[in-house]
Design an enzyme around this catalytic site. Structure first.
Site, PDB file in Angstrom:
ATOM      1  N   ARG A 117       0.822  -1.220   0.000  1.00 37.54           N
ATOM      2  CA  ARG A 117       0.000   0.000   0.000  1.00 37.54           C
ATOM      3  C   ARG A 117       0.849   1.260   0.000  1.00 37.54           C
ATOM      4  O   ARG A 117       0.364   2.354  -0.301  1.00 37.54           O
ATOM      5  CB  ARG A 117      -0.954  -0.015   1.190  1.00 37.54           C
ATOM      6  CG  ARG A 117      -2.037  -1.089   1.067  1.00 37.54           C
ATOM      7  CD  ARG A 117      -2.879  -1.191   2.319  1.00 37.54           C
ATOM      8  NE  ARG A 117      -3.591   0.043   2.587  1.00 37.54           N
ATOM      9  CZ  ARG A 117      -4.317   0.261   3.694  1.00 37.54           C
ATOM     10  NH1 ARG A 117      -4.400  -0.690   4.627  1.00 37.54           N
ATOM     11  NH2 ARG A 117      -4.943   1.397   3.877  1.00 37.54           N
ATOM     12  N   ARG A 151      50.966  30.655  -5.655  1.00 37.81           N
ATOM     13  CA  ARG A 151      50.180  31.214  -6.759  1.00 37.81           C
ATOM     14  C   ARG A 151      51.120  31.780  -7.815  1.00 37.81           C
ATOM     15  O   ARG A 151      52.263  32.100  -7.531  1.00 37.81           O
ATOM     16  CB  ARG A 151      49.233  32.301  -6.237  1.00 37.81           C
ATOM     17  CG  ARG A 151      49.928  33.458  -5.573  1.00 37.81           C
ATOM     18  CD  ARG A 151      48.964  34.326  -4.784  1.00 37.81           C
ATOM     19  NE  ARG A 151      49.612  35.499  -4.224  1.00 37.81           N
ATOM     20  CZ  ARG A 151      49.151  36.198  -3.201  1.00 37.81           C
ATOM     21  NH1 ARG A 151      48.033  35.830  -2.606  1.00 37.81           N
ATOM     22  NH2 ARG A 151      49.783  37.261  -2.776  1.00 37.81           N
TER      23      ARG A 151
END
Length: 451
Positions: free
Chosen positions: A18, A426
């Site tokens: 169900r 960087r």
């Protein structure tokens, strides 16, 4: 009660038909715990030292789940689904062993409390041979009615068999029952299947017990805690009732909820007094929040611990294994996983910290990420106390930053950084005068040619 032994049988063979689910019904969750887990927890808290769980055939996942949730529990298979008594008797071999109390419960009734289970056991301890848990309701249609007289339960009358007068009764059957151990098996085995469906109904034990002159009583629980689940709608309603109960508990323990209906808890969420929880916060399983912490709006926490004075969010996500020390700040759009933050550490915004330790008083700048996964293995990042990590930095694990280290903004760090060292990772910036104007003119000519 501790002197009385107890064996509980949990009926959990139902399919998810169900619910339109391939998952066994009792494996669906309320508050982050499967339905059957709530029942097993309630039984443990009520002192049931032996538990049998009746499953359906071909439910290995459910059996594995039961073993995980309650290692001492035994599973028994109901091969044919022929009613509740037939299901309970699937565990008859376990019921042969003596027990003062034998309880029968349903794996899809998750909100029944240990206090209510104890009420059933108390009635058995006071001399009842059979106890039925009932509840009062304003909408009794569809439920079996409990027919009472002078404090005794005479019968359970199903809706289809009830007279007009009996249908006015509002005291209804929850399906949960307790048997005196010396009568349990005899009563269950005496139940027949002389009915339209040819099934064996546990409720028939009431009239059989009365015919034998046994003492049959009913005790009352609440309608909310005795609700069963058969559909997704009922699952959602039960979740709502669980959350309402948990919010009431938390508020009663001295926690501030700025918008209670928007905060969602797991079954095991621990929140101490003087915690403030803002709007739209979700707690998954395994969260502990210590006194004085502040959980800000739209945060999601799972498997994490937050110490006193810490502030989480808004819009933060703490994943399993995260531990925040005293006074830690984890701010908006920060995600942490398996990460330990020392006292006073900060990651205020837009960062991912995974498989890492962050030392006390360290600061993690906006946009910082720990690269913890190489496609095969997870690696750790160790950030020492008093370290400063500049914005938009990438820490490629395994890597460690020593105490007091400084990482320049925009760096990619692939090697260890010593204590008190400054790291740059960087490329060098270059600027070419006038090139922006040249580029714009070039792009404009290209656009004009296309048009």
């Amino acid at each position: 009660m501790t002197s009385r032994s107890c064996h509980s049988v949990v009926l959990a063979a139902g399919l998810g038909t169900r619910m339109k689910s391939d998952l066994p019904k009792v494996m669906h969750e309320i508050g982050g715990l499967p339905l059957v887990g709530h029942v097993l927890k309630g039984l443990a808290d009520a002192g049931s030292e032996r538990v049998s769980v009746v499953t359906g055939p071909d439910m290995p996942d459910l059996e594995n789940l039961v073993a995980k949730l309650a290692a001492a529990a035994q599973c028994f298979v109901q091969t044919d689904r022929l009613g509740t008594a037939h299901a309970a008797l699937a565990a008859s071999s376990a019921m042969e062993a003596p027990a003062d109390d034998v309880l029968v419960l349903f794996g899809d009734t998750p909100l029944v409390t240990s206090d209510t289970i104890t009420k059933v056991r108390d009635a058995l301890a006071e001399g009842a041979d059979l106890v039925v848990l009932g509840f009062e309701t304003k909408t009794p249609h569809g439920y079996g009615r409990l027919l009472m007289k002078d404090g005794r339960l005479l019968a359970i009358r199903e809706e289809k068999d009830a007279s007009d007068a009996e249908r006015q009764i509002t005291f209804c059957n929850s399906g949960i029952m307790g048997f005196a151990g010396n009568h349990a098996l005899d009563l269950m085995r005496a139940i027949g299947n002389d009915n339209v469906k040819g099934e064996y109904y546990l409720t028939d034990a009431v009239e059989i017990a009365n015919e034998r002159g046994l003492k049959v009583v009913a005790v009352a629980g609440s309608e909310v805690e005795t609700q069963g689940i058969n559909t997704r709608a009922q699952l959602a309603a039960c979740e709502a009732d669980f959350q309402a109960r948990k919010r009431t508990e938390v508020l009663g323990n001295g926690v501030t909820l700025l918008a209670p209906d928007t905060v969602f808890f797991a079954h095991d969420t621990v929140v101490e007094a003087d915690v403030i929880i803002e709007q739209n916060v979700v707690f998954g399983p395994g969260v502990k929040i210590r006194s004085g912490a502040h959980i800000r709006a739209f945060s999601h926490l799972e498997g994490a611990s937050v110490s006193s004075g810490a502030v989480v969010g808004p819009y933060a996500r703490l994943r399993p294994g995260t531990e925040l020390g005293k006074g830690v700040r984890v701010g908006n759009f920060v995600e942490a996983k398996n990460a330990k933050f020392g006292e006073g550490a900060k990651a205020n915004h837009l960062s991912y910290v995974g498989d890492a330790s962050v030392g006390a008083k360290s600061n993690i700048g906006a946009g910082t990420i720990t690269c913890n996964y190489d496609g095969f293995l997870k690696h750790r990042t160790e950030i020492g106390p008093g370290t400063f990590v500049g914005s938009n930095s990438t820490l490629v694990a395994p890597v460690s930053l020593g105490e007091g280290a400084f990482v320049a903004a925009g760096s990619v760090i692939t090697k260890d950084v010593a204590s008190d060292a400054m790291a740059f990772g960087r490329s060098r910036q270059q600027a070419k005068d006038g090139m922006a104007k040249v580029l714009r003119e070039k792009l404009k000519r290209a656009k004009d040619q296309k048009s």
